[in-house]
Each structure stands twice: as C-alpha cells, then as structure tokens.
Design a protein around this motif. Structure first.
Motif, PDB file in Angstrom:
ATOM      1  N   VAL A 159       2.611 -11.164  -0.408  1.00 29.21           N
ATOM      2  CA  VAL A 159       2.331 -10.520  -1.417  1.00 29.21           C
ATOM      3  C   VAL A 159       1.435 -10.208  -2.743  1.00 29.21           C
ATOM      4  O   VAL A 159       1.430  -9.133  -3.548  1.00 29.21           O
ATOM      5  CB  VAL A 159       3.770  -9.668  -2.241  1.00 29.21           C
ATOM      6  CG1 VAL A 159       5.029 -10.068  -0.799  1.00 29.21           C
ATOM      7  CG2 VAL A 159       4.329 -10.940  -2.894  1.00 29.21           C
ATOM      8  N   ALA A 166       2.596  -5.144   0.743  1.00 27.71           N
ATOM      9  CA  ALA A 166       3.285  -5.581   0.145  1.00 27.71           C
ATOM     10  C   ALA A 166       5.111  -5.158   0.879  1.00 27.71           C
ATOM     11  O   ALA A 166       5.833  -5.194   1.108  1.00 27.71           O
ATOM     12  CB  ALA A 166       3.826  -6.279  -0.576  1.00 27.71           C
ATOM     13  N   ASP A 167       5.258  -4.096   1.597  1.00 30.13           N
ATOM     14  CA  ASP A 167       6.001  -2.821   1.517  1.00 30.13           C
ATOM     15  C   ASP A 167       5.534  -3.000   3.320  1.00 30.13           C
ATOM     16  O   ASP A 167       6.936  -2.356   4.200  1.00 30.13           O
ATOM     17  CB  ASP A 167       6.315  -1.511   0.913  1.00 30.13           C
ATOM     18  CG  ASP A 167       6.214  -1.630  -0.001  1.00 30.13           C
ATOM     19  OD1 ASP A 167       7.130  -2.197  -0.340  1.00 30.13           O
ATOM     20  OD2 ASP A 167       4.978  -0.972  -0.634  1.00 30.13           O
ATOM     21  N   ARG A 190      11.928  -8.951   1.583  1.00 37.38           N
ATOM     22  CA  ARG A 190      10.527  -7.997   1.292  1.00 37.38           C
ATOM     23  C   ARG A 190      10.272  -7.887   3.165  1.00 37.38           C
ATOM     24  O   ARG A 190       9.014  -7.608   3.204  1.00 37.38           O
ATOM     25  CB  ARG A 190       9.657  -9.741   0.677  1.00 37.38           C
ATOM     26  CG  ARG A 190       9.486  -8.995  -0.890  1.00 37.38           C
ATOM     27  CD  ARG A 190       9.194  -9.942  -1.713  1.00 37.38           C
ATOM     28  NE  ARG A 190       9.597 -11.365  -1.219  1.00 37.38           N
ATOM     29  CZ  ARG A 190       8.862 -12.786  -1.641  1.00 37.38           C
ATOM     30  NH1 ARG A 190       7.664 -11.929  -2.811  1.00 37.38           N
ATOM     31  NH2 ARG A 190       9.156 -14.269  -0.983  1.00 37.38           N
TER      32      ARG A 190
END
Length: 305
Positions: A159, A166-167, A190
């Motif tokens: 990330v 990061a999504d 995450r």
C-alpha cells in the motif's frame, strides 16, 4: 448484518492467538536486488526488512506495459514438503498447478503481484520446519503467526508503493498458500478479494476423521479451537468477495467439513447483504489445480478486483 465492532474485536482475538509478534510500526526497508523482463512481465527480486529478525526475499511483478496505479495480488506459495521452492512457485510454476505461472497469468490480466519466501522456504530454507516451530514455541512465538506477520507487513509495503491501487488488493494461494490467504483476509480489511485453492479445511472435521497428520506442523496454532472454528475465521472476510475451490478427492479438505463451512458462510454472507460474494466450487480432482479451476479463478478476479 454482523456488528462491525464484533468483527473488530474478533480480529484482535484471532491475532492475539498468533504468539509474540514484532510490533506493526517498525519501519520497512526494501532493497531491489535485480530487475528483469520476461514473458511480458517485469520481475523485481526484493530483500525486505519487515520483521527485524531476518530479511525476507520476495518477487514483485507487474505487466511490462503497465502505467498508473495497478490492482495487486498478494500471492502465497504452497508447501508440498518442497522447501526449496517457496516464492519460485509464483514466477516458475509447479507441476501441481497450471501454466503459465501466476506471475505471468496475473500480469496478462493487468495485475501486479507479490510473493515472499515463508519461514523455512526458498532462500529461507535450510533449517527443518519442525526445528523452527519448536524453537519459536519455546520463545512464546508461533510459526504460523510469524508467517502471517510477514505477509501483513508485505501488505503494508504494497500500500506504500506509488504504482499500487490500495483499494484493489486481492490475496490468493494454493494449499498452505490457501490457508494463508483466508487468514490474511480475515485479519485485514485492506484485502478486498480472497481466493483459496485446495485448503479450506474444517478443523473439527479433520480432527474427527483422525487426519491431523496430513497438514504440516506450521498449521497448528495453540489454543485456536477454544476460540475459533474455520467458519468463524472465514466469516470475518464477509461481505468481501471470497472464492473457495476444492477437490472432491482431496483428503486435506474432507467433504463433510466443506459442507459445514459452505452452509455457515452462505448464512453469514446473506446476513451481511452480499450472498453473491461467497462461492465454493468443488471439482472432481485431488490436491491440484486444473484448467477449469484456473479459468474460474481468473474470472472471479475479473469480476471483483
């Protein structure tokens, strides 16, 4: 819908069972050892300082023509008693899995990937797994806990990269890597998509069948069954998408246990308002990846990642 606070507390409880782990706030440093381009894939060999005990070799991969932020798959290698293989499974493949290797297959779909050598595997091999397990136990550590920790820190690293979205993070693996995938997703939100291949084992069914010997020593986390079942751990992934794949003739995942997990997770995902996000598919094979499995995995990633 299950209370989000309850899930947060359960994650803390699950993490606490993993023994004495290093802190999560230690700075991460990564050395790029080499970079090569092969089969349309950029392959970076990394040495990661993530646990303060020993540096962790890893491969980071991405499509050669990549631009902007990429979705990424945190890939977890399998066991098979082949300690010398480790992360090489990701870039070179193995006979129990389909071709091409996942580093290539994922890059062709536009995904980056990361796979590290687990404790006792690949460039970290040389010491017997049982010796590592016993020494850690004496010191209040749990081998699987340290393996999970390394992968959670690898997620921290991912990330932080400017070329990673990061999504859009998934995790997957086969056998030992499958177990790692669903533990990681249960512990860390995450991770948006989970794929586990050939190791969604119901602990209690395995014990009732007298087949505990079939899994490696790494698999056994002290006191776990006094707190969690396999279904309860996997329920922490809901409502995020999760695909489980299993072989009907695989002794490591008894069918009776798969039925229990499937029934429980269908209820959990329905209650969380996402009945379509959980899927278990059973194939008429043993402990291996077939062409159909590979196609189903890539289809699932296309849909959800």
């Amino acid at each position: 819908m299950q209370d989000l606070k309850d899930k947060k507390d359960l994650r803390k409880e699950l993490y606490a069972l993993l023994g004495k782990l290093p802190g999560r706030d230690k700075p991460i440093s990564v050395e790029v050892v080499s970079t090569e381009e092969k089969d349309g894939v950029i392959i970076q060999k990394l040495l990661m300082d993530i646990n303060g005990l020993e540096r962790v070799p890893a491969y980071f991969t991405k499509p050669s023509n990549a631009g902007g932020k990429l979705p990424v798959v945190l890939f977890n290698h399998s066991h098979f008693g082949q300690y010398e293989v480790g992360k090489n499974e990701f870039v070179l493949g193995r006979k129990e899995m389909q071709s091409p290797p996942y580093a290539v297959a994922l890059a062709r779909e536009g995904y980056a990937g990361l796979c590290l050598d687990s404790w006792g595997f690949g460039e970290r091999s040389g010491r017997a797994e049982i010796d590592i397990f016993k020494e850690m136990l004496w010191k209040g550590k749990v081998l699987f806990g340290m393996m999970v920790y390394d992968n959670l820190r690898a997620l921290d690293y991912l990330v932080s990269r400017e070329d990673i979205d990061a999504d859009r993070i998934a995790t997957m693996g086969m056998s030992m890597g499958s177990t790692m995938a669903w533990w990681l997703a249960a512990l860390d939100e995450r991770i948006k998509v989970t794929v586990d291949l050939n190791c969604l084992t119901d602990f209690h069914t395995l014990m009732e069948k007298g087949d505990l010997r079939l899994h490696g020593i790494y698999y056994y986390v002290p006191d776990l069954l006094n707190h969690f079942s396999t279904s309860k751990i996997n329920s922490l992934i809901s409502p995020r998408p999760h695909l489980g794949l299993a072989g009907r003739f695989d002794p490591l995942t008894p069918l009776e246990g798969l039925e229990i997990i499937d029934s429980n997770l269908k209820e959990v995902y329905a209650n969380d308002g996402a009945p379509e996000a959980w899927k278990l598919k059973i194939y008429d094979v043993g402990h291996e990846e077939t062409k159909e499995m590979r196609e189903d995995i890539l289809d699932f990633l296309r849909k959800w990642l």
